[in-house]
Motif scaffolding. Structure first.
Motif, PDB file in Angstrom:
ATOM      1  N   GLU A   1     -27.592  73.144 -27.129  1.00  0.00           N
ATOM      2  CA  GLU A   1     -27.951  72.295 -25.994  1.00  0.00           C
ATOM      3  C   GLU A   1     -27.928  73.076 -24.684  1.00  0.00           C
ATOM      4  N   SER A   2     -26.884  73.880 -24.488  1.00  0.00           N
ATOM      5  CA  SER A   2     -26.815  74.668 -23.254  1.00  0.00           C
ATOM      6  C   SER A   2     -27.957  75.677 -23.175  1.00  0.00           C
ATOM      7  N   THR A   3     -28.329  76.243 -24.313  1.00  0.00           N
ATOM      8  CA  THR A   3     -29.454  77.191 -24.328  1.00  0.00           C
ATOM      9  C   THR A   3     -30.756  76.496 -23.967  1.00  0.00           C
TER      10      THR A   3
ATOM     11  N   SER B   1     -33.006  77.380 -20.687  1.00  0.00           N
ATOM     12  CA  SER B   1     -34.407  77.797 -20.843  1.00  0.00           C
ATOM     13  C   SER B   1     -35.340  76.902 -20.033  1.00  0.00           C
ATOM     14  N   LYS B   2     -35.043  75.600 -19.982  1.00  0.00           N
ATOM     15  CA  LYS B   2     -35.872  74.695 -19.180  1.00  0.00           C
ATOM     16  C   LYS B   2     -35.775  75.039 -17.693  1.00  0.00           C
ATOM     17  N   LYS B   3     -34.547  75.276 -17.218  1.00  0.00           N
ATOM     18  CA  LYS B   3     -34.369  75.625 -15.806  1.00  0.00           C
ATOM     19  C   LYS B   3     -35.065  76.939 -15.471  1.00  0.00           C
TER      20      LYS B   3
ATOM     21  N   THR C   1     -38.057  77.496 -12.717  1.00  0.00           N
ATOM     22  CA  THR C   1     -37.949  78.422 -11.578  1.00  0.00           C
ATOM     23  C   THR C   1     -39.024  79.500 -11.639  1.00  0.00           C
ATOM     24  N   ASP C   2     -39.355  79.974 -12.840  1.00  0.00           N
ATOM     25  CA  ASP C   2     -40.404  80.993 -12.965  1.00  0.00           C
ATOM     26  C   ASP C   2     -41.751  80.444 -12.521  1.00  0.00           C
ATOM     27  N   LYS C   3     -42.054  79.219 -12.888  1.00  0.00           N
ATOM     28  CA  LYS C   3     -43.326  78.620 -12.475  1.00  0.00           C
ATOM     29  C   LYS C   3     -43.380  78.457 -10.955  1.00  0.00           C
ATOM     30  N   GLU C   4     -42.271  77.986 -10.375  1.00  0.00           N
ATOM     31  CA  GLU C   4     -42.254  77.823  -8.919  1.00  0.00           C
ATOM     32  C   GLU C   4     -42.399  79.170  -8.214  1.00  0.00           C
TER      33      GLU C   4
END
Length: 263
Positions: free
Chosen positions: A195-197, A201-203, A207-210
């Motif tokens: 779950e933490s992974t 990965s979502k965060k 951030t990479d897209k932004e």
């Protein structure tokens, strides 16, 4: 005789022998032993045994005499009494066949259409005759085959039913275990790590897209469309002089004032 009786009684006694018919065998053994102890019955049994042995000896002697008479007939020798000995052998009994030997198989019965004529054989046909055991099976063979087929079908159905029942019970047990784990047990370390992974990965992807969007907008600011600039962007004004081009071509490909002769 008594020793033999004791040995046999120990072999067939219900307390010693586990066979289900041991009791009946023990009763018959006791009856035979009592009959042998009675002198009258013993004499009658001995007479029957002697008569049977005498008949067996007579049959053997008669067989030997008939074989000798047959040999003499083949050699052309005749003796008195040979005709009487061979009279029974000369009468040949007509051989009879069972009904199953004379009946046609189902595919050969009248009125059943066949692929090829019964009087000729096809040389090009590759189809086999199939199972022809029905042509020669006796009634006992057919009954045995039917019994075997029934047992095979029964065993197969029982195995399928048992497998289905096992699957149902295993699925029910698995569902009960899952329900208990969800209700009573906390999450394992592996599940927490997964779950933490996923959250990280979502965060990170967000951030990479932004970041990519900000870089693109900073380096490539939006501007309105300009026909003259956008269509002529990257082009150079090239002046073509036809006279200079023709002169260059003639000087490059002409032979000039000096010409070599190789011959």
């Amino acid at each position: 005789m008594i020793s033999v009786y004791w040995k046999l009684s120990l072999m067939v006694h219900p307390d010693k022998c586990p066979h289900p018919e041991a009791h009946q065998a023990f009763i018959k053994l006791n009856k035979a032993f009592k009959d042998l102890q009675d002198p009258v019955k013993r004499k009658a049994m001995d007479d029957k045994i002697d008569e049977k042995e005498e008949k067996e000896r007579f049959k053997l002697e008669l067989k030997a005499m008939r074989e000798a008479a047959q040999w003499r007939r083949l050699q052309g020798i005749s003796m008195e009494g040979d005709e009487a000995l061979l009279a029974d052998l000369d009468v040949k009994e007509e051989k009879k066949r069972d009904e199953w030997m004379t009946t046609l198989p189902p595919e050969r019965k009248p009125g059943v259409a066949t692929q090829q004529s019964t009087k000729s054989f096809s040389r090009t046909s590759r189809e086999g005759r199939g199972d022809t055991s029905a042509w020669t099976d006796t009634p006992s063979d057919r009954a045995q085959k039917a019994k075997t087929n029934y047992l095979e079908a029964y065993n197969e159905a029982a195995a399928l039913a048992a497998n289905d029942q096992d699957k149902k019970t295993s699925n029910a047990d698995a569902e009960l275990v899952d329900q208990y784990n969800k209700a009573k047990r906390s999450k394992s370390l592996v599940e927490k790590h997964q779950e933490s992974t996923r959250v990280r990965s979502k965060k990170k992807s967000k951030t990479d897209k932004e970041k990519q969007k900000e870089e693109w907008e900073g380096q490539h600011p939006w501007k309105p469309w300009d026909r003259e600039k956008d269509l002529t962007g990257g082009r150079q004004n090239v002046k073509l002089d036809a006279e200079n081009m023709a002169q260059g071509l003639t000087s490059r490909f002409s032979s000039g004032s000096f010409q070599r002769n190789f011959l």
